[in-house]
Design a protein around this motif. Structure first.
Motif, short mmCIF file in Angstrom:
data_model
loop_
_atom_site.label_atom_id
_atom_site.label_comp_id
_atom_site.label_asym_id
_atom_site.label_seq_id
_atom_site.Cartn_x
_atom_site.Cartn_y
_atom_site.Cartn_z
N UNK A 137 -10.72 -7.41 -1.81
CA UNK A 137 -9.88 -7.41 -0.62
C UNK A 137 -9.00 -8.65 -0.73
N UNK A 138 -7.67 -8.46 -0.75
CA UNK A 138 -6.77 -9.56 -1.10
C UNK A 138 -5.77 -9.96 -0.02
N UNK A 139 -5.60 -9.13 1.00
CA UNK A 139 -4.61 -9.48 2.02
C UNK A 139 -4.53 -8.44 3.11
N UNK A 140 -3.48 -8.57 3.92
CA UNK A 140 -3.28 -7.63 5.02
C UNK A 140 -1.80 -7.62 5.40
N UNK A 141 -1.41 -6.55 6.09
CA UNK A 141 -0.06 -6.48 6.64
C UNK A 141 -0.05 -5.63 7.90
N UNK A 142 0.99 -5.85 8.70
CA UNK A 142 1.22 -5.05 9.88
C UNK A 142 2.01 -3.81 9.47
N UNK A 143 1.86 -2.76 10.24
CA UNK A 143 2.63 -1.54 10.02
C UNK A 143 3.85 -1.61 10.94
N UNK A 144 5.03 -1.70 10.32
CA UNK A 144 6.25 -1.71 11.13
C UNK A 144 6.54 -0.30 11.65
N UNK A 145 6.41 0.68 10.75
CA UNK A 145 6.62 2.08 11.11
C UNK A 145 6.06 2.94 9.99
N UNK A 146 5.93 4.22 10.28
CA UNK A 146 5.52 5.18 9.25
C UNK A 146 6.56 6.30 9.23
N UNK A 147 7.18 6.45 8.07
CA UNK A 147 8.17 7.50 7.90
C UNK A 147 7.48 8.76 7.37
N UNK A 148 7.90 9.91 7.85
CA UNK A 148 7.41 11.19 7.37
C UNK A 148 8.64 12.07 7.20
N UNK A 149 8.87 12.53 5.97
CA UNK A 149 10.10 13.28 5.73
C UNK A 149 9.97 14.10 4.46
N UNK B 141 -3.11 -3.13 8.24
CA UNK B 141 -3.68 -2.60 7.01
C UNK B 141 -4.35 -3.76 6.27
N UNK B 142 -5.61 -3.57 5.93
CA UNK B 142 -6.33 -4.50 5.08
C UNK B 142 -6.17 -3.97 3.65
N UNK B 143 -5.75 -4.83 2.73
CA UNK B 143 -5.40 -4.40 1.38
C UNK B 143 -6.54 -4.66 0.40
N UNK B 144 -6.99 -3.57 -0.22
CA UNK B 144 -7.99 -3.64 -1.28
C UNK B 144 -7.28 -3.40 -2.61
N UNK B 145 -7.31 -4.39 -3.49
CA UNK B 145 -6.71 -4.25 -4.82
C UNK B 145 -7.68 -3.49 -5.71
N UNK B 146 -7.21 -2.41 -6.31
CA UNK B 146 -8.06 -1.60 -7.17
C UNK B 146 -8.35 -2.34 -8.48
N UNK B 147 -9.15 -1.72 -9.34
CA UNK B 147 -9.53 -2.32 -10.63
C UNK B 147 -8.29 -2.69 -11.42
#
Length: 137
Positions: free
Chosen positions: A48-60, A37-43
């Motif tokens: 564009x300020x950083x990035x992270x890996x997706x460890x997992x996605x929970x859906x519940x 995920x490339x991180x865009x900081x809103x107003x």
């Protein structure tokens, strides 16, 4: 494939500090090959300020999702349930290895795009020295 997410600056600070390890979404990307995920900081930051890996996605179910993530939600219970108003289920992206860029960048300097409402896929092929954004839904 990567994805560009719009995140409020106050939440990015909590992600950076490790207090927030989940990013909540009402909808999620359809593609299953998203790893970063490339991180865009809103107003008012709007960069564009950083990035992270997706460890997992929970859906519940929303109540179960809160119980599972509340220790590292980075938001309080009222904010969480207000965000998911009228939703029975929700998503939580588990953040892994957040990296803040040493220098933030304007979105247009990196991608041919306006800020995404929620998210946008990033096509890693270059056009005129810039990466392209694909439609998000």
């Amino acid at each position: 494939m990567n994805v560009l997410l719009s995140i409020k600056p106050e939440f990015i600070k909590m992600i950076s500090s490790g207090k927030k390890k989940y990013e909540f979404r009402k909808t999620i990307f359809r593609r299953t090959d998203i790893r970063k995920v490339i991180v865009y900081a809103t107003a008012p930051v709007s960069r564009v300020v950083g990035e992270f890996e997706i460890e997992s996605i929970l859906f519940d179910e929303v109540h179960s999702l809160w119980e599972e993530t509340k220790s590292y939600a980075g938001i309080d219970k009222n904010y969480f349930f207000k965000y998911f108003t009228e939703k029975e289920k929700g998503y939580a992206i588990k953040i892994k290895n957040y990296e803040e860029y040493s220098r933030s960048r304007k979105l247009d300097d990196v991608y041919h795009s306006v800020p995404p409402q929620s998210f946008a896929y990033i096509d890693e092929t270059k056009t005129e020295g810039k990466l392209k954004i694909q439609a998000s839904l």
